[in-house]
Scaffold this active site. Structure first.
Site, PDB file in Angstrom:
ATOM      1  N   SER A 108      87.842 -88.840 103.587  1.00 38.67           N
ATOM      2  CA  SER A 108      88.676 -89.318 102.784  1.00 38.67           C
ATOM      3  C   SER A 108      89.954 -89.761 103.470  1.00 38.67           C
ATOM      4  O   SER A 108      90.094 -89.780 104.858  1.00 38.67           O
ATOM      5  CB  SER A 108      89.454 -87.971 102.009  1.00 38.67           C
ATOM      6  OG  SER A 108      88.223 -87.140 101.709  1.00 38.67           O
TER       7      SER A 108
HETATM    8  C1  LIG Z   1      84.728 -87.131 100.069  1.00 35.48           C
HETATM    9  S1  LIG Z   1      83.114 -86.391 100.958  1.00 35.48           S
HETATM   10  C2  LIG Z   1      84.041 -85.240 101.928  1.00 35.48           C
HETATM   11  C3  LIG Z   1      84.795 -85.429 103.075  1.00 35.48           C
HETATM   12  C4  LIG Z   1      84.602 -84.210 104.116  1.00 35.48           C
HETATM   13  N1  LIG Z   1      85.472 -82.995 103.925  1.00 35.48           N
HETATM   14  C5  LIG Z   1      84.960 -84.989 105.369  1.00 35.48           C
HETATM   15  O1  LIG Z   1      86.167 -84.096 105.984  1.00 35.48           O
HETATM   16  O2  LIG Z   1      84.419 -85.617 105.777  1.00 35.48           O
HETATM   17  C6  LIG Z   1      82.413 -85.533  99.497  1.00 35.48           C
HETATM   18  C7  LIG Z   1      81.426 -84.595 100.104  1.00 35.48           C
HETATM   19  O3  LIG Z   1      81.111 -83.853  98.998  1.00 35.48           O
HETATM   20  C8  LIG Z   1      79.703 -83.707  99.012  1.00 35.48           C
HETATM   21  N2  LIG Z   1      79.051 -83.004  97.591  1.00 35.48           N
HETATM   22  C9  LIG Z   1      78.910 -83.538  96.472  1.00 35.48           C
HETATM   23  N3  LIG Z   1      78.612 -82.848  95.562  1.00 35.48           N
HETATM   24  C10 LIG Z   1      78.535 -81.521  96.167  1.00 35.48           C
HETATM   25  C11 LIG Z   1      78.151 -80.134  95.805  1.00 35.48           C
HETATM   26  N4  LIG Z   1      77.943 -80.152  94.512  1.00 35.48           N
HETATM   27  N5  LIG Z   1      78.205 -79.139  96.652  1.00 35.48           N
HETATM   28  C12 LIG Z   1      78.536 -79.589  97.893  1.00 35.48           C
HETATM   29  N6  LIG Z   1      79.021 -80.476  98.449  1.00 35.48           N
HETATM   30  C13 LIG Z   1      78.924 -81.590  97.383  1.00 35.48           C
HETATM   31  C14 LIG Z   1      79.145 -85.009  99.270  1.00 35.48           C
HETATM   32  O4  LIG Z   1      77.505 -84.852  99.665  1.00 35.48           O
HETATM   33  C15 LIG Z   1      79.924 -85.607 100.071  1.00 35.48           C
HETATM   34  O5  LIG Z   1      79.683 -85.364 101.568  1.00 35.48           O
END
Ligand SMILES: C[S@@+](CC[C@H](N)C(=O)[O-])C[C@H]1O[C@@H](n2cnc3c(N)ncnc32)[C@H](O)[C@@H]1O
Length: 382
Positions: A108
């Site tokens: 992000s």
């Molecule tokens: C914006 S990214 C996260 C960025 C991360 N915190 C970083 O520092 O790189 C959003 C993440 O949420 C994950 N995600 C989506 N749905 C999810 C769920 N139901 N449970 C856990 N993770 C999920 C996606 O796979 C994705 O990797």
């Protein structure tokens, strides 16, 4: 434009634990760049996070990213022109796309990460849960600040978790990581003093409340904003939306396809609402009322919009032409709800996120505008 809609899995899968070893060498020039990035990010009000951002190399967690070009996504790799400028800028980096080319993981915007980490208000010794491991960069920042024994992070994507685990280990961090639906939390390590989500949710997951310590703080993207809540009792919390805009990827969960075909034979009804204006000005409250909505625009050959579409994960679908002809189908009447919203906000020029609050009780969750007894909307349970 279609977003999200992938099936999610609820069982946790742990990938094999490896003994962490510090294998990464950050060069002096990279170090200088990281320090300069951290100082620029934090600005004049240096905080405890300045040192943390200066300590964790973002490029280690994003050895490549995808940049949108006229011809679609282009991978920019370490060593390519512009790579380090991109990584050490205040931009979200798309790090993975699905088989339709839709981004489904990213690092992000650093300023948004900082605002959310500041809002989390961590104290030494706090146990933290993160939904959305992604690249592992945010988890690394939390490890650097609190110690890896206090950090738990879950991502729905098993491969992302495997890669993040290795990258974290290369920096000497071994937080608890698991693959599964983060909306179920991670009960084995509960209770948590701080809970953060880095994917867009429709409401505060019930498991977050169940796995919270007394007085816990949660920072959770809901709709196109981020709510900061304090836990006030058993299954009770309240808080406000932060001023910062946020367009996180939606939590991956089962979602129905839009039912446009059904609307083709339906008689249209008129609307006096200027749909484009409402979709633009009221996109934040709309994202609270319909947290899993997706919208699309049909354009003429010259690029002028001719109609708009809107649908939610339960299959409710609506279209409206720019000339004001509306059709809708499904369990919810989405244009009726949009028109109601337009009435509520008709005398309010610009709508500020910080004027919205959220209240969670065992009976349900509501967002309100202006005051707790002002206009309010029920949130859909996760
Ligand atoms: C914006 S990214 C996260 C960025 C991360 N915190 C970083 O520092 O790189 C959003 C993440 O949420 C994950 N995600 C989506 N749905 C999810 C769920 N139901 N449970 C856990 N993770 C999920 C996606 O796979 C994705 O990797």
């Amino acid at each position: 434009m279609v977003l999200g809609g992938e099936p999610h899995r609820t069982a946790y899968r742990r990938s094999a634990r490896r003994v962490p070893t510090r294998k990464v060498t950050v060069t002096d020039s990279e170090n200088a760049r990281i320090r300069e990035f951290a100082e620029r990010l934090i600005g004049a009000d240096s905080s405890a996070w300045t040192a943390t951002f200066a300590q964790v190399p973002r490029h280690h967690f994003a050895p490549s990213f995808y940049a949108m070009t006229g011809g679609g996504w282009k991978e920019v790799k370490d060593g390519d022109p512009g790579y380090l400028d991109g990584v050490y800028s205040d931009a979200a980096l798309t790090t993975q796309t699905d088989d339709k080319g839709i981004p489904n993981s990213s690092s992000s915007e650093p300023s948004l990460m900082l605002a959310m980490l500041e809002a989390l208000n961590v104290r030494p010794g706090d146990a933290v849960f993160e939904l959305g491991t992604g690249t592992g960069y945010n988890a690394a920042l939390l490890c650097a600040r609190l110690g890896d024994a206090r950090v738990v992070s879950v991502d729905v994507d098993e491969e992302l978790v495997r890669v993040a685990r290795d990258r974290l280990a290369e920096l000497g961090y071994s937080p608890t990581l698991a693959a599964g639906d983060g909306a179920a939390g991670y009960p084995e390590k509960a209770p948590y003093d701080r809970l953060i989500a880095t994917a867009r949710l429709r409401s505060v997951p019930r498991a977050f409340l169940e796995q919270s310590a007394d007085g816990a703080v949660m920072v959770v993207p809901i709709g196109f904003g981020v709510a900061r809540l304090s836990v006030t009792g058993k299954a009770e919390a309240d808080g406000h939306f932060m001023p910062v805009p946020a367009h996180f990827m939606p939590r991956r969960a089962e979602g129905a396809a839009p039912r446009f075909a059904e609307l083709e034979t339906q008689e249209a009804r008129p609307t006096s609402v200027n749909v484009a204006e409402v979709l633009d000005r009221l996109s934040f409250p709309l994202s609270l009322v319909m947290p899993d909505y997706t919208s699309c625009t049909w354009v003429d050959d010259d690029g002028t919009p001719s109609a708009f579409g809107l649908w939610t994960g339960d299959g409710s679908t609506a279209t409206a032409t720019v000339t004001g002809k509306v059709r809708q189908t499904g369990p919810r009447h989405l244009w009726d709800e949009l028109e109601q919203l337009a009435v509520t906000f008709e005398d309010i020029g610009s709508v500020s996120r910080e004027d919205f609050g959220i209240i969670v009780t065992p009976d349900g969750q509501r967002v309100w505008y202006g005051a707790e007894d002002g206009p309010s909307w029920a949130l859909t349970a996760e």
